[in-house]
Design a protein around this motif. Structure first.
Motif, PDB file in Angstrom:
ATOM      1  N   ILE A  39      -8.398   8.407 -16.634  1.00 44.32           N
ATOM      2  CA  ILE A  39      -7.157   8.669 -17.155  1.00 44.32           C
ATOM      3  C   ILE A  39      -6.832   8.753 -15.597  1.00 44.32           C
ATOM      4  O   ILE A  39      -6.725   8.013 -14.945  1.00 44.32           O
ATOM      5  CB  ILE A  39      -6.679   8.712 -18.200  1.00 44.32           C
ATOM      6  N   PRO A  40      -7.281   9.907 -15.006  1.00 36.66           N
ATOM      7  CA  PRO A  40      -6.451  10.676 -13.424  1.00 36.66           C
ATOM      8  C   PRO A  40      -8.194   9.271 -12.533  1.00 36.66           C
ATOM      9  O   PRO A  40      -7.527   9.504 -11.414  1.00 36.66           O
ATOM     10  CB  PRO A  40      -7.345  12.029 -14.026  1.00 36.66           C
ATOM     11  N   GLU A  41      -9.020   9.183 -13.469  1.00 40.42           N
ATOM     12  CA  GLU A  41      -9.889   8.468 -12.265  1.00 40.42           C
ATOM     13  C   GLU A  41      -9.132   7.558 -11.695  1.00 40.42           C
ATOM     14  O   GLU A  41      -9.592   6.914 -10.317  1.00 40.42           O
ATOM     15  CB  GLU A  41     -11.356   8.766 -12.777  1.00 40.42           C
ATOM     16  N   ALA A  42      -9.234   6.702 -13.095  1.00 37.17           N
ATOM     17  CA  ALA A  42      -8.865   5.174 -11.803  1.00 37.17           C
ATOM     18  C   ALA A  42      -7.562   5.045 -12.137  1.00 37.17           C
ATOM     19  O   ALA A  42      -7.499   4.380 -10.592  1.00 37.17           O
ATOM     20  CB  ALA A  42      -8.756   4.443 -14.251  1.00 37.17           C
ATOM     21  N   ILE A  43      -6.941   6.151 -11.977  1.00 42.16           N
ATOM     22  CA  ILE A  43      -5.704   5.835 -11.231  1.00 42.16           C
ATOM     23  C   ILE A  43      -6.015   6.357  -9.579  1.00 42.16           C
ATOM     24  O   ILE A  43      -5.187   5.897  -8.676  1.00 42.16           O
ATOM     25  CB  ILE A  43      -4.625   7.367 -11.401  1.00 42.16           C
ATOM     26  N   SER A  44      -6.036   7.022  -9.966  1.00 39.54           N
ATOM     27  CA  SER A  44      -7.163   7.783  -7.944  1.00 39.54           C
ATOM     28  C   SER A  44      -7.917   6.510  -7.372  1.00 39.54           C
ATOM     29  O   SER A  44      -7.334   6.294  -6.002  1.00 39.54           O
ATOM     30  CB  SER A  44      -7.475   9.159  -7.532  1.00 39.54           C
ATOM     31  N   PHE A  45      -8.609   5.964  -7.752  1.00 35.07           N
ATOM     32  CA  PHE A  45      -9.443   4.903  -7.351  1.00 35.07           C
ATOM     33  C   PHE A  45      -8.215   4.268  -7.041  1.00 35.07           C
ATOM     34  O   PHE A  45      -9.268   2.941  -6.108  1.00 35.07           O
ATOM     35  CB  PHE A  45     -10.047   4.204  -8.522  1.00 35.07           C
ATOM     36  N   SER A  46      -7.205   3.263  -7.986  1.00 31.51           N
ATOM     37  CA  SER A  46      -6.839   2.423  -7.790  1.00 31.51           C
ATOM     38  C   SER A  46      -6.372   2.508  -6.139  1.00 31.51           C
ATOM     39  O   SER A  46      -5.811   1.463  -5.641  1.00 31.51           O
ATOM     40  CB  SER A  46      -5.276   2.172  -8.961  1.00 31.51           C
ATOM     41  N   ILE A  47      -4.791   3.850  -5.704  1.00 34.38           N
ATOM     42  CA  ILE A  47      -5.020   4.809  -4.974  1.00 34.38           C
ATOM     43  C   ILE A  47      -5.566   4.304  -3.516  1.00 34.38           C
ATOM     44  O   ILE A  47      -4.984   3.802  -2.069  1.00 34.38           O
ATOM     45  CB  ILE A  47      -3.918   5.987  -4.884  1.00 34.38           C
ATOM     46  N   ASN A 198       4.135  25.623 -15.442  1.00 31.76           N
ATOM     47  CA  ASN A 198       4.218  24.513 -14.332  1.00 31.76           C
ATOM     48  C   ASN A 198       3.257  24.070 -13.494  1.00 31.76           C
ATOM     49  O   ASN A 198       2.611  24.682 -12.350  1.00 31.76           O
ATOM     50  CB  ASN A 198       5.434  25.122 -12.693  1.00 31.76           C
ATOM     51  N   VAL A 199       2.178  23.729 -13.191  1.00 38.73           N
ATOM     52  CA  VAL A 199       1.082  23.040 -13.515  1.00 38.73           C
ATOM     53  C   VAL A 199       1.161  21.755 -13.005  1.00 38.73           C
ATOM     54  O   VAL A 199       1.459  20.171 -13.809  1.00 38.73           O
ATOM     55  CB  VAL A 199      -0.214  24.073 -14.031  1.00 38.73           C
ATOM     56  N   PRO A 200      -0.096  20.801 -12.160  1.00 37.29           N
ATOM     57  CA  PRO A 200      -0.039  19.396 -11.840  1.00 37.29           C
ATOM     58  C   PRO A 200      -0.820  18.395 -13.215  1.00 37.29           C
ATOM     59  O   PRO A 200      -1.294  19.165 -13.957  1.00 37.29           O
ATOM     60  CB  PRO A 200      -0.857  19.367 -11.549  1.00 37.29           C
ATOM     61  N   ASN A 201       0.071  17.490 -13.589  1.00 32.01           N
ATOM     62  CA  ASN A 201      -1.062  16.789 -14.958  1.00 32.01           C
ATOM     63  C   ASN A 201      -1.011  15.017 -15.084  1.00 32.01           C
ATOM     64  O   ASN A 201      -0.282  15.166 -13.489  1.00 32.01           O
ATOM     65  CB  ASN A 201       0.282  17.101 -15.680  1.00 32.01           C
ATOM     66  N   VAL A 202      -2.045  15.110 -15.725  1.00 31.90           N
ATOM     67  CA  VAL A 202      -1.796  13.595 -15.752  1.00 31.90           C
ATOM     68  C   VAL A 202      -0.274  12.565 -15.026  1.00 31.90           C
ATOM     69  O   VAL A 202      -0.249  12.062 -13.544  1.00 31.90           O
ATOM     70  CB  VAL A 202      -2.142  12.671 -16.589  1.00 31.90           C
ATOM     71  N   GLY A 203       0.435  13.090 -15.577  1.00 33.67           N
ATOM     72  CA  GLY A 203       1.934  12.229 -15.166  1.00 33.67           C
ATOM     73  C   GLY A 203       2.146  12.264 -13.366  1.00 33.67           C
ATOM     74  O   GLY A 203       2.459  10.932 -12.931  1.00 33.67           O
ATOM     75  N   ASP A 204       1.577  13.391 -13.435  1.00 35.56           N
ATOM     76  CA  ASP A 204       1.705  13.686 -11.289  1.00 35.56           C
ATOM     77  C   ASP A 204       0.968  13.048 -10.564  1.00 35.56           C
ATOM     78  O   ASP A 204       1.192  12.404  -9.354  1.00 35.56           O
ATOM     79  CB  ASP A 204       1.740  14.753 -11.340  1.00 35.56           C
ATOM     80  N   GLU A 205       0.123  12.099 -11.202  1.00 40.23           N
ATOM     81  CA  GLU A 205      -1.307  11.006 -10.376  1.00 40.23           C
ATOM     82  C   GLU A 205      -0.933  10.031 -10.126  1.00 40.23           C
ATOM     83  O   GLU A 205      -1.172   8.822  -9.169  1.00 40.23           O
ATOM     84  CB  GLU A 205      -2.215  11.002 -10.919  1.00 40.23           C
ATOM     85  N   GLY A 206       0.574   9.108 -10.748  1.00 40.65           N
ATOM     86  CA  GLY A 206       0.133   8.419 -11.201  1.00 40.65           C
ATOM     87  C   GLY A 206       1.195   7.042 -12.444  1.00 40.65           C
ATOM     88  O   GLY A 206       0.964   7.544 -13.068  1.00 40.65           O
ATOM     89  N   GLU A 207       1.976   6.200 -12.089  1.00 37.13           N
ATOM     90  CA  GLU A 207       2.574   5.626 -13.510  1.00 37.13           C
ATOM     91  C   GLU A 207       2.224   5.258 -14.277  1.00 37.13           C
ATOM     92  O   GLU A 207       0.872   4.251 -13.626  1.00 37.13           O
ATOM     93  CB  GLU A 207       4.252   4.975 -12.618  1.00 37.13           C
ATOM     94  N   LEU A 208       1.966   5.393 -15.469  1.00 33.55           N
ATOM     95  CA  LEU A 208       1.499   4.635 -16.505  1.00 33.55           C
ATOM     96  C   LEU A 208       1.722   3.383 -16.510  1.00 33.55           C
ATOM     97  O   LEU A 208       2.666   3.603 -17.237  1.00 33.55           O
ATOM     98  CB  LEU A 208       0.679   5.657 -18.044  1.00 33.55           C
ATOM     99  N   PRO A 328      -2.840  18.362 -18.324  1.00 31.17           N
ATOM    100  CA  PRO A 328      -3.078  19.543 -17.188  1.00 31.17           C
ATOM    101  C   PRO A 328      -3.982  18.956 -16.767  1.00 31.17           C
ATOM    102  O   PRO A 328      -4.935  18.693 -16.883  1.00 31.17           O
ATOM    103  CB  PRO A 328      -3.132  21.558 -17.769  1.00 31.17           C
ATOM    104  N   MET A 329      -4.034  19.044 -15.320  1.00 33.36           N
ATOM    105  CA  MET A 329      -5.586  18.511 -14.380  1.00 33.36           C
ATOM    106  C   MET A 329      -6.497  19.302 -14.607  1.00 33.36           C
ATOM    107  O   MET A 329      -7.777  19.041 -14.136  1.00 33.36           O
ATOM    108  CB  MET A 329      -5.405  17.824 -12.638  1.00 33.36           C
ATOM    109  N   ALA A 330      -6.152  20.632 -14.451  1.00 32.47           N
ATOM    110  CA  ALA A 330      -6.709  21.999 -14.484  1.00 32.47           C
ATOM    111  C   ALA A 330      -7.817  21.629 -16.029  1.00 32.47           C
ATOM    112  O   ALA A 330      -9.351  21.637 -15.480  1.00 32.47           O
ATOM    113  CB  ALA A 330      -5.843  22.841 -15.021  1.00 32.47           C
ATOM    114  N   ALA A 331      -7.640  21.177 -16.946  1.00 30.89           N
ATOM    115  CA  ALA A 331      -7.990  20.593 -18.369  1.00 30.89           C
ATOM    116  C   ALA A 331      -9.415  19.949 -17.626  1.00 30.89           C
ATOM    117  O   ALA A 331     -10.964  20.149 -17.714  1.00 30.89           O
ATOM    118  CB  ALA A 331      -7.307  20.541 -19.020  1.00 30.89           C
ATOM    119  N   LEU A 332      -9.175  18.679 -16.579  1.00 28.82           N
ATOM    120  CA  LEU A 332     -10.090  18.065 -16.642  1.00 28.82           C
ATOM    121  C   LEU A 332     -10.553  18.423 -15.947  1.00 28.82           C
ATOM    122  O   LEU A 332     -12.331  17.578 -15.770  1.00 28.82           O
ATOM    123  CB  LEU A 332      -8.765  16.413 -16.307  1.00 28.82           C
ATOM    124  N   VAL A 333     -10.107  18.906 -14.584  1.00 33.30           N
ATOM    125  CA  VAL A 333     -11.251  19.618 -13.310  1.00 33.30           C
ATOM    126  C   VAL A 333     -12.482  20.555 -14.314  1.00 33.30           C
ATOM    127  O   VAL A 333     -13.449  20.543 -13.807  1.00 33.30           O
ATOM    128  CB  VAL A 333     -10.110  20.390 -12.687  1.00 33.30           C
TER     129      VAL A 333
END
Length: 499
Positions: A39-47, A198-208, A328-333
């Motif tokens: 999920i976060p990878e696909a969003i970042s590659f779209s950007i 209050n930590v960055p999460n997947v939702g902060d990467e882009g709209e699903l 949280p993005m920390a988990a995926l990182v």
């Protein structure tokens, strides 16, 4: 830690997996973990590609599901990738989404054609040192891709990443019933929600996305002008996608000790890109980081995990988007850091290994790593690595050719023996290794211990004969094997008067 599976080779088929509850559970859980990591990878590659996040997410879904059916390497994950995003970004920015989709469709056609023409057979020319460099560069890129999520972030992110890493290191020593990455993601997400962290999460990467992908025919004029615009990008996509996919397939072959059909994988990638383009996706190829999660970390071995990764991805982003956004993005990182550590070939960079390894092998490995890391493109690194290996090999072999004076049957005859492989790099110096002035009237060149590989060698032999003839001397070439004799007879005298 990778999941250890003591299974006989026949148990990696889909049919066997469906009959084995233990195997099926492994495939299903692997699919869940990969879907979350996609999920976060696909969003970042779209950007990076300059398109809506939905374009990358839908591409990952269609690529994974399609390649699971038509691909030649079971358990390999294909999705939207950074390499493809970098290739298509200029086209997307200048001409828009419709031209991008048209390029994806054309790239799919080109991949099918190239694969049917046998491009996969070129993989035999990729030496081991390039593969080692490819793997090490991959590990570095996976790790550096996590750095943006670790810079200028709340302090709480760091202990969360540390906890995630500890879970993935320690849990497999206790049990492998559930993949450690999935446990880390679930526990860290639960802690984030429970304590309102209050930590960055997947939702902060882009709209699903909130709806399913739909059929899309690109709105472009079907003219030569359109073809001239999209063709360069489509060809680049096709080549980069094939190279990255075939290299990844070879890597998975080595990890699993199984063989895959590279030609089928090649045209399967083409079909997957055609399907992806028709559903409005940005195209893609094998995704190496997620493949390592699937195969090395989660222990998946069949097409089921690849198929379910795509299905779960669609379910997660469309049906459970609100829940997924809380991860949280920390988990995926933490998951990706473990993947990078497990991917690196640590033995290849150990001082003891480097001391024993020939300098040429180390040079090829370092060249592959350096170019890949500098360009963030694994395809460029592999191409440079292969070229470097070829140049160093040609240079090394060229020095193995020698000319030896072996006999003087009579005062008017001298016999030379040529030893070594004769091709453009070694035969160019051959002309300087004879005594044209001091030799007697008859010169015999014995090629019993050598082989003629190309026209350059025939031209060199013609030049040697011509030089002796200018001194009034005769040259007789003997000892040619069948292939060398056929090449010499066919080409001798046809090379421009010995030049």
């Amino acid at each position: 830690m990778p999941v250890q599976l003591d299974l006989p080779p026949e148990d990696v088929s889909v049919r066997a997996a469906l009959r084995s509850p233990r195997r099926l559970k492994t495939e299903i859980l692997a699919g869940v973990v990969v879907a979350l990591a996609l999920i976060p990878e696909a969003i970042s590659f779209s950007i990076i590609a300059g398109v809506d996040p939905r374009v990358g997410l839908f591409a990952s879904f269609t690529m994974a599901v399609t390649i699971a059916i038509v691909g030649g390497r079971p358990a390999m994950i294909s999705a939207a990738t950074g390499a493809i995003a970098l290739v298509v970004a200029p086209l997307s920015r200048e001409y828009g989404l419709d031209y991008l989709i048209a390029a994806v469709l054309l790239a799919g056609v080109l991949q099918i054609v190239l694969s049917l023409l046998g491009v996969a057979k070129l993989m035999r020319f990729v030496p081991r040192s390039v593969m080692v460099g490819f793997v090490n560069a991959l590990a570095i890129l996976i790790f550096t891709a996590q750095l943006p999520h670790l810079i200028d972030v709340p302090v709480l992110v760091y202990p969360m990443v540390a906890v995630g890493l500890l879970i993935m290191v320690l849990l497999p020593k206790v049990t492998t019933v559930v993949p450690a990455p999935l446990v880390a993601i679930v526990l860290l997400t639960a802690a984030t929600v429970l304590f309102a962290l209050n930590v960055p999460n997947v939702g902060d990467e882009g709209e699903l996305p909130s709806s399913l992908p739909s059929w899309l025919i690109p709105d472009v004029p079907f003219t030569m002008d359109t073809l001239s615009i999209i063709a360069p990008y489509a060809l680049a996509m096709a080549l980069v996608g094939l190279l990255e996919s075939l290299m990844t397939a070879k890597l998975v072959d080595d990890i699993t000790d199984t063989h895959s059909d590279k030609t089928r994988e090649g045209w399967g990638q083409g079909i997957a890109n055609l399907v992806t383009g028709l559903f409005g996706g940005m195209g893609g190829c094998a995704m190496i980081g997620q493949t390592m999660i699937n195969v090395k970390v989660s222990g998946a071995r069949t097409r089921i995990s690849t198929f379910l990764a795509g299905v779960f991805l669609l379910i997660l982003v469309v049906g459970l988007g609100d829940v997924v956004a809380l991860i949280p993005m920390a988990a995926l990182v933490a998951v990706m850091i473990m993947v990078s550590v497990g991917t690196m070939d640590w033995h290849s960079i150990a001082p003891k290994t480097l001391r024993r390894m020939p300098r040429s092998e180390t040079t090829v490995m370092l060249a592959t790593v350096a170019v890949t890391v500098a360009t963030h493109n694994l395809a460029y690194g592999v191409i440079v690595g292969v070229i470097t290996a070829m140049v160093l090999f040609a240079r090394r072999v060229a020095h193995l050719t020698e000319v030896v004076d072996i006999a003087h049957p009579d005062e008017n005859t001298r016999v030379y023996a040529v030893r070594g492989e004769l091709f453009f790099a070694s035969s160019n110096d051959l002309i300087y290794q004879f005594d044209y002035v001091g030799d007697p009237e008859n010169v015999v060149i014995d090629l019993s211990d050598s082989h003629i590989w190309d026209a350059s060698t025939v031209a060199t032999l013609d030049a040697i004969t011509t030089k002796y003839a200018a001194k009034g001397k005769t040259v007789t070439i003997v000892g040619l094997n069948a292939a060398s004799s056929e090449r010499h007879v066919r080409l001798s005298g046809q090379m421009g008067a010995g030049h």
